[in-house]
Enzyme design. Structure first.
Site, short mmCIF file in Angstrom:
data_model
loop_
_atom_site.label_atom_id
_atom_site.label_comp_id
_atom_site.label_asym_id
_atom_site.label_seq_id
_atom_site.Cartn_x
_atom_site.Cartn_y
_atom_site.Cartn_z
NE ARG A 56 -2.34 0.58 3.03
CZ ARG A 56 -1.79 0.58 4.65
NH1 ARG A 56 -1.63 1.43 4.71
NH2 ARG A 56 -2.65 0.06 5.68
CE1 TYR A 108 -16.21 10.89 -16.61
CE2 TYR A 108 -15.84 10.38 -14.08
CZ TYR A 108 -15.91 9.75 -15.83
OH TYR A 108 -16.53 7.87 -15.53
CG ASP A 180 -9.73 14.66 -15.55
OD1 ASP A 180 -9.18 14.40 -17.02
OD2 ASP A 180 -11.10 14.37 -15.46
CE LYS A 205 -13.01 6.47 -19.54
NZ LYS A 205 -13.16 7.70 -18.43
C1 LIG Z 1 -13.84 8.38 -17.17
C2 LIG Z 1 -12.98 9.70 -16.66
C3 LIG Z 1 -12.96 10.05 -15.67
C4 LIG Z 1 -13.07 8.82 -14.58
O1 LIG Z 1 -12.09 7.88 -14.74
P1 LIG Z 1 -12.46 6.15 -14.26
O2 LIG Z 1 -10.62 5.61 -13.85
O3 LIG Z 1 -13.74 5.37 -14.98
O4 LIG Z 1 -12.64 6.44 -12.56
C5 LIG Z 1 -12.27 11.43 -14.72
N1 LIG Z 1 -12.34 12.01 -15.88
C6 LIG Z 1 -12.54 12.26 -16.94
C7 LIG Z 1 -12.78 13.14 -18.14
C8 LIG Z 1 -12.79 10.93 -17.41
O5 LIG Z 1 -13.19 11.13 -18.71
#
Ligand SMILES: *Cc1c(COP(=O)(O)O)cnc(C)c1O
Length: 387
Positions: A56, A108, A180, A205
């Site tokens: 961890r 998001y 982000d 992604k």
């Molecule tokens: C998918 C996504 C998230 C969340 O990520 P997870 O891996 O699904 O928890 C946050 N920000 C954006 C822009 C996303 O496309």
């Protein structure tokens, strides 16, 4: 940055992706980072504690990934989490009860849910603003404002925030900036170079790229923030597992090749959609009429592979979703296969309808994440689905 001494920051991004420090295992010469599938580590000497003692707190495989993303983003330290939302929620916990954060309006959906249903209960307040207008960001500041959270291009209408303008203002006002960077990845946009303090990713992604794992990453610009994130990561325990850390590194190696191909197709698709009579509106930063395209071009090296378009009504959107054969009809994006999603019912379902409409996420809006299929086949498929 870890043991990554052999890398030179002057190298081009394509070279950095492959020669990131973990490409050769120093003890065996193996061509990938070993999987240290262990939860705990032996103390050979009590006087001299081991570098890793418990997974961890740290694991060599995860560390290699964390060094990798810090290297690519140009930050001091990286952190790997069990999902993008785990990374984002950890970053927000840098704030305390009574603090206020200014957030991109069409953020998001999961981030919106976190802020409005969980962090609000902890007395962490948020104001959502249209960040295409710096005046609105400035006007949202309160005496207890501590941070600004950006997402650019935003999701799903690809609105552009001027990163440098926001970070310059935030720094002058002593605010932490977070961004982000999921849609752009460090290949196309490096927010730390523009003054952002913490870069966040859903590595689920484009970074992993194959719709086969869930992961989140954070990178800190300063030692102080890195230490605070490290403390949160270890305390909350929402770390990425060893196998997924390894798999994510495998995915990142091909990021540029995948992005280049997908973006080329996305440009072609956006151009084709914008001439189609059944399409009311197309959102893609590479289109000549996309608002604030020139700001995006100053801060990014490309337009990405996500194209949103409005077919006019919920009925038309549903029909297209049923008729399209090539794309996966799903939430998520950034994979080898094209993914068609319907924000109103999927990624933004958590948002109340009136808030959704205000933010341009209409019932006819679809989001197409362009994959690696032949673009002519994708266009043919959409042509028949739009009829
Ligand atoms: C998918 C996504 C998230 C969340 O990520 P997870 O891996 O699904 O928890 C946050 N920000 C954006 C822009 C996303 O496309």
């Amino acid at each position: 940055m870890g043991d990554n001494k052999k890398n030179s920051s002057a190298e081009k991004f394509a070279t950095k992706l492959i020669h990131f420090g973990g490409e050769i295992d120093p003890s065996t010469g193996a061509a990938s980072v070993p999987l240290y599938q262990a939860s705990t580590f032996h103390h050979f000497s009590l006087a001299d504690p081991p570098r890793y003692d418990y997974t961890r707190s740290g694991n060599p495989t995860r560390q290699a990934l964390e060094d990798y993303i810090a290297f690519l983003e140009g930050g001091v330290e990286g952190f790997a989490f069990a999902s993008g939302m785990a990374a984002i929620s950890t970053a927000f916990l840098l704030l305390s009860s009574g603090d206020h954060v200014i957030v991109t309006e069409d953020v998001y959906g999961g981030t919106y849910r976190l802020l409005t249903t969980i962090l609000n209960r902890l007395n962490i307040e948020s104001t959502f603003v249209d960040m295409t207008d710096l005046e609105k960001v400035v006007a949202a500041k309160k005496p207890n404002t501590k941070a600004v959270f950006m997402e650019t291009p935003s999701n799903p209408t690809l609105k552009i925030t001027d990163i440098k303008a926001v970070t310059a203002w935030a720094e002058a006002n002593g605010l932490i900036t977070m961004l982000d960077n999921t849609f752009m990845t460090p290949y196309l946009q490096r927010p730390i170079e523009l003054g952002v303090d913490i870069v966040l990713h859903s590595a689920t992604k484009f970074l992993s790229g194959h719709s086969d794992l869930l992961a989140g990453l954070a990178v800190a610009r300063t030692e102080d923030l890195a230490q605070r994130l490290k403390h949160l990561q270890n305390s909350l325990g929402n770390v990425l597992g060893v196998q997924d850390s390894w798999l994510l590194m495998r995915g990142i190696k091909t990021l540029k090749a995948r992005m280049d191909q997908a973006e080329k197709s996305a440009r072609r698709l956006a151009d084709w959609l914008s001439k189609h009579p059944s399409v009311v509106k197309v959102y893609y930063p590479g289109l000549p009429n996309h608002p604030r395209r020139e700001i995006h071009e100053q801060q990014s090296l490309g337009y990405g592979a996500v194209v949103s378009f409005d077919v006019g009504s919920g009925q038309a959107a549903r029909r297209l979703l049923q008729k399209a054969k090539i794309p996966l009809v799903a939430v998520s994006l950034g994979a080898v296969e094209s993914i068609l999603s319907y924000p109103a019912l999927m990624s933004h379902a958590a948002m109340p309808r009136e808030v959704r409409m205000e933010r341009g996420i209409s019932d006819g809006l679809l989001r197409f994440s362009v994959g690696l299929e032949d673009i002519e086949d994708i266009i043919k498929d959409l042509e028949q689905a739009l009829q």
